[in-house]
Write a protein that holds these residues in place. Sequence first.
Motif, PDB file in Angstrom:
ATOM      1  N   HIS A 196      25.271  47.651  34.639  1.00 50.29           N
ATOM      2  CA  HIS A 196      24.781  45.792  34.869  1.00 50.29           C
ATOM      3  C   HIS A 196      25.708  45.412  33.565  1.00 50.29           C
ATOM      4  O   HIS A 196      23.886  45.997  32.644  1.00 50.29           O
TER       5      HIS A 196
ATOM      6  N   TRP B  39      31.390  44.001  34.085  1.00 50.30           N
ATOM      7  CA  TRP B  39      30.341  42.482  34.706  1.00 50.30           C
ATOM      8  C   TRP B  39      30.428  41.992  33.901  1.00 50.30           C
ATOM      9  O   TRP B  39      30.954  41.270  33.215  1.00 50.30           O
TER      10      TRP B  39
ATOM     11  N   ASP C 152      30.858  42.481  39.980  1.00 43.57           N
ATOM     12  CA  ASP C 152      29.088  42.983  40.589  1.00 43.57           C
ATOM     13  C   ASP C 152      27.997  41.307  39.956  1.00 43.57           C
ATOM     14  O   ASP C 152      27.488  41.128  40.803  1.00 43.57           O
TER      15      ASP C 152
ATOM     16  N   GLY D  59      33.190  48.725  36.430  1.00 43.25           N
ATOM     17  CA  GLY D  59      31.795  48.097  36.474  1.00 43.25           C
ATOM     18  C   GLY D  59      30.532  48.660  37.142  1.00 43.25           C
ATOM     19  O   GLY D  59      30.444  50.097  36.139  1.00 43.25           O
TER      20      GLY D  59
END
Length: 196
Positions: free
Chosen positions: A167, A189, A8, A164
Amino acid sequence: MKILLLADKEDPYLWDYYRPGHLDGIDLILSCGDLKANYLSFLVTMGRAPVFYVHGNHDLRYETNPPEGCDCIDDRLVEYKGLRILGLGGSAIYSRNAYQYTERQMKRRISRRWLDIKRHGGFDILLTHAPAAGWGDAQDYAHRGFECFNDLIDKQRPAYHVHGHVHMNYSHDAPRTLQHGDTTVINAWGKYILEI
């Protein structure tokens, strides 16, 4: 084995401020998606480790500009130095773009892998973009997890589920790791080092 997990967000230490030696000791790089293709190509070039990746929900650009020198393991079970890795990219559907799936579609993708899973005697790492429902997902519609990942984890009991999509800067209390039975769930992340 030392594994670099990514998802990400491109890490400046590994890209903007890269210096020789930053990837020393890394045996394998696993990407959970939503990273620039050039970033992954850079890492596979500068490091001495292969890069395996799955698609994130924003990886439409990979269709015309895939990460060079990297291996997409979406919908595949691969073995690397005895480590079995099952890749299932994408997120729950929320805008009808590519790499977004309904629960039913993701279940179908998993069912297509059963012969591979059986032939390999299971897998050690489940590499996904989205998390499992209730295990590191978020409350909003776009970042919910898949229930079928829970069924897969409960049946196969891999050592790790690496994902992922959620976030860690979305919430100050977002966990980096969780324990789901015998499986350690890791939100990759940015970057995270996993030593096995």
